[in-house]
Motif scaffolding. Structure first.
Motif, mmCIF file in Angstrom:
data_model
loop_
_atom_site.group_PDB
_atom_site.id
_atom_site.type_symbol
_atom_site.label_atom_id
_atom_site.label_comp_id
_atom_site.label_asym_id
_atom_site.label_seq_id
_atom_site.Cartn_x
_atom_site.Cartn_y
_atom_site.Cartn_z
ATOM 1 N N ALA A 1 0.821 -1.484 0.131
ATOM 2 C CA ALA A 1 0.039 0.019 0.011
ATOM 3 C C ALA A 1 0.974 1.501 -0.016
ATOM 4 C CB ALA A 1 -1.012 -0.110 0.972
ATOM 5 N N THR A 2 -0.458 2.247 -0.583
ATOM 6 C CA THR A 2 0.763 3.410 -0.233
ATOM 7 C C THR A 2 0.165 4.567 -0.410
ATOM 8 O OG1 THR A 2 0.371 3.967 -2.963
ATOM 9 C CG2 THR A 2 2.660 3.105 -2.617
ATOM 10 N N GLY A 3 0.056 5.639 0.041
ATOM 11 C CA GLY A 3 -0.595 6.485 1.042
ATOM 12 C C GLY A 3 -0.242 8.230 1.396
ATOM 13 N N THR A 4 -1.478 8.912 1.421
ATOM 14 C CA THR A 4 -0.965 10.157 1.185
ATOM 15 C C THR A 4 -2.226 10.570 2.686
ATOM 16 O OG1 THR A 4 -0.215 10.736 -0.985
ATOM 17 C CG2 THR A 4 -0.700 13.306 0.875
ATOM 18 N N GLY A 5 -1.449 11.702 3.681
ATOM 19 C CA GLY A 5 -2.542 11.995 4.845
ATOM 20 C C GLY A 5 -1.470 13.082 5.236
ATOM 21 N N VAL A 6 -3.018 14.397 5.421
ATOM 22 C CA VAL A 6 -2.098 15.166 5.525
ATOM 23 C C VAL A 6 -2.888 15.466 6.738
ATOM 24 C CG1 VAL A 6 -3.827 17.685 5.229
ATOM 25 C CG2 VAL A 6 -3.413 16.294 3.330
ATOM 26 N N TYR A 7 -2.292 16.417 7.498
ATOM 27 C CA TYR A 7 -2.465 16.449 9.666
ATOM 28 C C TYR A 7 -2.060 17.656 10.093
ATOM 29 C CZ TYR A 7 -0.655 11.511 8.576
ATOM 30 O OH TYR A 7 -0.880 10.557 8.266
ATOM 31 N N ARG A 8 -3.349 18.064 10.768
ATOM 32 C CA ARG A 8 -3.519 19.514 11.720
ATOM 33 C C ARG A 8 -1.693 19.461 12.402
ATOM 34 N NH1 ARG A 8 -8.168 20.765 13.955
ATOM 35 N NH2 ARG A 8 -7.390 20.069 15.730
ATOM 36 N N LEU A 9 -1.189 20.417 12.216
ATOM 37 C CA LEU A 9 0.357 20.908 13.031
ATOM 38 C C LEU A 9 -0.342 22.082 14.290
ATOM 39 C CD1 LEU A 9 2.434 21.146 9.874
ATOM 40 C CD2 LEU A 9 2.000 19.121 11.708
ATOM 41 N N VAL A 10 -1.193 22.656 14.098
ATOM 42 C CA VAL A 10 -1.788 23.649 14.997
ATOM 43 C C VAL A 10 -2.885 23.686 15.890
ATOM 44 C CG1 VAL A 10 0.562 24.734 14.449
ATOM 45 C CG2 VAL A 10 -1.976 25.203 13.607
ATOM 46 N N ASP A 11 -3.639 23.935 16.529
ATOM 47 C CA ASP A 11 -4.823 24.149 17.123
ATOM 48 C C ASP A 11 -5.254 25.604 17.214
ATOM 49 O OD1 ASP A 11 -5.490 21.247 18.128
ATOM 50 O OD2 ASP A 11 -4.445 21.972 20.290
#
Length: 142
Positions: free
Chosen positions: A132-142
């Protein structure tokens, strides 16, 4: 502890992610092992267990185990930098072939880091084969 660029060292980033990830019941249930976290890369292993099989006739891992591995590995590189959990904003997983009756090894690399969002590309192997491959997008600040 910092390196020449003023970044937290590999040891510190790895220890930070282990400390935060070890507190999560899902990670404990999966047996997640954080192998290494740097400023640009994270490596995670999920051991094979019978409870994770999704197709008993074929004996392959459940796709949810694979997608969870993509997500937590992609997040790890940013968790190490932020020293806090980084919520998932978006996740894309490409299932290339069934994961074998073997541990999952995942590696995330940073594609982009902005002021509030980070993007990581993840590859997951099982029995030394890319499953599998994937791309994740993550929030770095609140």
């Amino acid at each position: 502890m910092t390196d020449d660029d003023g970044d937290t060292t590999v040891t510190d980033r790895t220890a930070t992610v282990r400390r935060l990830y070890d507190r999560l019941p899902l990670h404990e249930a999966l047996g997640v092992r954080v192998e290494e976290v740097t400023a640009e890369r994270a490596a995670v292993t999920v051991p094979f267990r019978e409870e994770l099989v999704g197709d008993p006739d074929r004996g392959v891992l459940h796709g949810g185990t694979v997608s969870t591995t993509v997500d937590l590995t992609g997040a790890a590189v940013f968790v190490g930098a932020c020293e806090a959990y980084t919520p998932t904003v978006d996740l894309r997983v490409n299932y290339l072939e069934a994961a074998a009756r073997a541990p999952l090894s995942a590696t995330a690399t940073v594609e982009r880091t902005g002021e509030s969002i980070g993007v990581a590309r993840v590859e997951v192997t099982s029995d030394d084969r890319l499953c599998a491959t994937g791309t994740g997008v993550y929030r770095l600040v609140d």
